[in-house]
Design a protein around this motif. Structure first.
Motif, PDB file in Angstrom:
ATOM      1  N   MET A 130       0.834  -1.207   0.000  1.00  0.00           N
ATOM      2  CA  MET A 130       0.000   0.000   0.000  1.00  0.00           C
ATOM      3  C   MET A 130       0.869   1.258   0.000  1.00  0.00           C
ATOM      4  SD  MET A 130      -3.219  -0.834  -0.153  1.00  0.00           S
ATOM      5  CE  MET A 130      -4.305   0.378   0.591  1.00  0.00           C
ATOM      6  N   GLU A 131       2.011   1.190   0.651  1.00  0.00           N
ATOM      7  CA  GLU A 131       2.940   2.323   0.672  1.00  0.00           C
ATOM      8  C   GLU A 131       3.519   2.561  -0.727  1.00  0.00           C
ATOM      9  OE1 GLU A 131       6.946   3.738   3.100  1.00  0.00           O
ATOM     10  OE2 GLU A 131       5.702   2.109   3.912  1.00  0.00           O
ATOM     11  N   VAL A 132       3.788   1.466  -1.436  1.00  0.00           N
ATOM     12  CA  VAL A 132       4.288   1.574  -2.812  1.00  0.00           C
ATOM     13  C   VAL A 132       3.241   2.246  -3.703  1.00  0.00           C
ATOM     14  CG1 VAL A 132       4.940   0.253  -4.871  1.00  0.00           C
ATOM     15  CG2 VAL A 132       5.861  -0.383  -2.648  1.00  0.00           C
ATOM     16  N   LEU A 133       1.970   1.842  -3.522  1.00  0.00           N
ATOM     17  CA  LEU A 133       0.881   2.443  -4.307  1.00  0.00           C
ATOM     18  C   LEU A 133       0.723   3.925  -3.974  1.00  0.00           C
ATOM     19  CD1 LEU A 133      -1.887  -0.332  -4.174  1.00  0.00           C
ATOM     20  CD2 LEU A 133      -0.442   0.285  -6.112  1.00  0.00           C
ATOM     21  N   GLU A 134       0.831   4.257  -2.692  1.00  0.00           N
ATOM     22  CA  GLU A 134       0.712   5.655  -2.275  1.00  0.00           C
ATOM     23  C   GLU A 134       1.791   6.511  -2.945  1.00  0.00           C
ATOM     24  OE1 GLU A 134       0.622   8.310   1.850  1.00  0.00           O
ATOM     25  OE2 GLU A 134       1.571   6.332   1.839  1.00  0.00           O
ATOM     26  N   THR A 135       3.015   6.030  -2.914  1.00  0.00           N
ATOM     27  CA  THR A 135       4.127   6.758  -3.543  1.00  0.00           C
ATOM     28  C   THR A 135       3.902   6.928  -5.043  1.00  0.00           C
ATOM     29  OG1 THR A 135       5.640   5.811  -1.905  1.00  0.00           O
ATOM     30  CG2 THR A 135       6.625   6.770  -3.869  1.00  0.00           C
ATOM     31  N   LYS A 136       3.409   5.879  -5.668  1.00  0.00           N
ATOM     32  CA  LYS A 136       3.139   5.903  -7.108  1.00  0.00           C
ATOM     33  C   LYS A 136       2.086   6.955  -7.455  1.00  0.00           C
ATOM     34  CE  LYS A 136       1.169   3.043 -10.790  1.00  0.00           C
ATOM     35  NZ  LYS A 136       0.631   1.706 -11.156  1.00  0.00           N
ATOM     36  N   PHE A 137       0.995   7.004  -6.673  1.00  0.00           N
ATOM     37  CA  PHE A 137      -0.096   7.933  -6.974  1.00  0.00           C
ATOM     38  C   PHE A 137       0.279   9.388  -6.666  1.00  0.00           C
ATOM     39  CE2 PHE A 137      -2.955   4.103  -6.353  1.00  0.00           C
ATOM     40  CZ  PHE A 137      -3.221   3.977  -7.706  1.00  0.00           C
ATOM     41  N   LEU A 138       1.089   9.594  -5.648  1.00  0.00           N
ATOM     42  CA  LEU A 138       1.498  10.961  -5.298  1.00  0.00           C
ATOM     43  C   LEU A 138       2.333  11.606  -6.409  1.00  0.00           C
ATOM     44  CD1 LEU A 138       2.326  10.608  -1.495  1.00  0.00           C
ATOM     45  CD2 LEU A 138       0.480  11.969  -2.512  1.00  0.00           C
ATOM     46  N   LYS A 139       2.951  10.761  -7.228  1.00  0.00           N
ATOM     47  CA  LYS A 139       3.746  11.262  -8.353  1.00  0.00           C
ATOM     48  C   LYS A 139       2.885  11.589  -9.574  1.00  0.00           C
ATOM     49  CE  LYS A 139       7.957   8.761  -7.069  1.00  0.00           C
ATOM     50  NZ  LYS A 139       8.903   7.671  -7.456  1.00  0.00           N
ATOM     51  N   ASN A 140       1.608  11.171  -9.536  1.00  0.00           N
ATOM     52  CA  ASN A 140       0.714  11.399 -10.678  1.00  0.00           C
ATOM     53  C   ASN A 140       0.309  12.873 -10.757  1.00  0.00           C
ATOM     54  OD1 ASN A 140      -2.061  11.455 -12.096  1.00  0.00           O
ATOM     55  ND2 ASN A 140      -1.319   9.386 -12.501  1.00  0.00           N
ATOM     56  N   ALA A 141       0.280  13.416 -11.936  1.00  0.00           N
ATOM     57  CA  ALA A 141      -0.009  14.842 -12.147  1.00  0.00           C
ATOM     58  C   ALA A 141      -1.443  15.218 -11.791  1.00  0.00           C
ATOM     59  CB  ALA A 141       0.270  15.202 -13.608  1.00  0.00           C
ATOM     60  N   PHE A 142      -2.370  14.237 -11.792  1.00  0.00           N
ATOM     61  CA  PHE A 142      -3.774  14.526 -11.495  1.00  0.00           C
ATOM     62  C   PHE A 142      -4.079  14.486  -9.998  1.00  0.00           C
ATOM     63  CE2 PHE A 142      -5.001  12.502 -15.837  1.00  0.00           C
ATOM     64  CZ  PHE A 142      -4.516  13.623 -16.482  1.00  0.00           C
ATOM     65  N   VAL A 143      -3.218  13.858  -9.212  1.00  0.00           N
ATOM     66  CA  VAL A 143      -3.516  13.573  -7.802  1.00  0.00           C
ATOM     67  C   VAL A 143      -2.964  14.657  -6.884  1.00  0.00           C
ATOM     68  CG1 VAL A 143      -3.226  11.907  -5.915  1.00  0.00           C
ATOM     69  CG2 VAL A 143      -3.559  11.095  -8.267  1.00  0.00           C
ATOM     70  N   ALA A 144      -3.852  15.184  -6.019  1.00  0.00           N
ATOM     71  CA  ALA A 144      -3.452  16.199  -5.038  1.00  0.00           C
ATOM     72  C   ALA A 144      -3.013  15.553  -3.728  1.00  0.00           C
ATOM     73  CB  ALA A 144      -4.604  17.160  -4.777  1.00  0.00           C
ATOM     74  N   ASP A 145      -3.726  14.471  -3.343  1.00  0.00           N
ATOM     75  CA  ASP A 145      -3.393  13.809  -2.079  1.00  0.00           C
ATOM     76  C   ASP A 145      -3.889  12.356  -2.117  1.00  0.00           C
ATOM     77  OD1 ASP A 145      -2.394  13.499   0.449  1.00  0.00           O
ATOM     78  OD2 ASP A 145      -4.077  14.459   1.478  1.00  0.00           O
ATOM     79  N   VAL A 146      -3.301  11.523  -1.268  1.00  0.00           N
ATOM     80  CA  VAL A 146      -3.667  10.108  -1.165  1.00  0.00           C
ATOM     81  C   VAL A 146      -3.878   9.763   0.306  1.00  0.00           C
ATOM     82  CG1 VAL A 146      -2.947   7.715  -1.587  1.00  0.00           C
ATOM     83  CG2 VAL A 146      -2.297   9.515  -3.201  1.00  0.00           C
TER      84      VAL A 146
END
Length: 292
Positions: A130-146
């Motif tokens: 889940m930590e790996v997924l969080e890091t991945k999504f935080l790098k996405n240009a559309f995502v403000a927070d996870v």
């Protein structure tokens, strides 16, 4: 007199066979119940894990078209079980309903963000993944927070590991107990025929020739015992299905198939091994040792 003696011997032999079948059936029934718990515990733990969601809050400048494209891409990801999109307007309505008043009246604007809830597959619900997924999504240009419940995931993982460990320990103990009890029953039934074994050996019969009918007889008894155990398991499963229909025991054909095949294979393997070892022991004894 001979007729009476033959009838006595037949009754004694039948009684011996019945005791072996009953012993095998009881032990396999107990092992089957434990096997059912093991198989269903995995399903239950997976259901609990798959209720955990990781929420992505999107930036305000992300368009509806981009959101739909992003959502479609997420649905193709191997970790995604279910995707739910909630617009900031829907979120505001839900929050207002929960608190019992329209909070936007005194704020003047909607401070909430568009969000995507990703319900993750059970294999990915661990603190590390889940930590790996969080890091991945935080790098996405559309995502403000996870956000996700890190404490809950840690507790679920820890408790499931602990329960699985003790279930395996208990399973190992009962498996050993099953082997010992079935082995004892078969050895007792063969012990009654030890003189027949030695007589056949003395007239020139080979060990494999002597052993073969005993093995086949034990496998037959083991198979009958397995069928009796399965009948008992079916009755228990019907009862549990009425008691807790949410488990879906009767609809889980794969689990029931594994359980039935496992019980039958266990019966055949244990009876074969026990009979082989028991006959081997009596075949290796000297004539004067048969009385002890």
């Amino acid at each position: 007199m001979a007729s009476k003696f033959e009838k006595y011997q037949k009754r004694r032999l039948a009684s011996s066979y019945i005791s072996v079948v009953v012993s095998i059936a009881l032990v396999l029934f107990m092992v089957g119940i434990l096997g059912l718990i093991l198989l269903k515990s995995t399903l239950v733990s997976n259901r609990i894990k798959e209720k955990v969601a990781i929420t992505l809050f999107l930036k305000d400048n992300v368009s509806k078209k981009q959101i739909n494209s992003f959502k479609a891409a997420l649905e193709k990801e191997p970790f995604a079980k279910r995707i739910i999109y909630t617009s900031k307007t829907q979120a505001a309505k839900q929050y207002s309903k929960e608190i019992g008043e329209d909070f936007m009246k005194f704020l003047g604007e909607n401070p909430l963000k568009n969000g995507i809830d990703i319900y993750v597959k059970a294999d990915f619900v661990t603190p590390e993944k889940m930590e790996v997924l969080e890091t991945k999504f935080l790098k996405n240009a559309f995502v403000a927070d996870v956000t996700y419940d890190k404490v809950l995931i840690g507790l679920i993982t820890k408790n499931i590991k602990r329960i699985s460990f003790w279930l395996l320990v208990i399973s190992g103990f009962f498996a050993l107990l099953a082997i010992i009890l079935i082995n004892s029953s078969i050895r007792l039934s063969i012990y009654a025929k030890r003189f027949n074994i030695k007589t056949m050996q003395m007239v020139g019969a080979t060990k494999s020739f002597i052993r073969k009918p005993f093995i086949w007889q034990s496998i037959k008894l083991g198979f009958i015992g397995a069928l009796v155990a399965l009948i008992g398991l079916v009755a228990v499963i019907f009862y549990l299905d009425k008691l807790a229909p949410s488990l879906g025991l009767l609809k889980d054909y794969i689990t029931l198939g594994y359980l039935a095949v496992g019980v039958i294979i266990a019966a055949i393997v244990i009876t074969y091994a026990s009979t082989f070892l028991a006959t081997q022991r009596f075949l290796n004894l000297q004539t004067d040792e048969l009385h002890y």
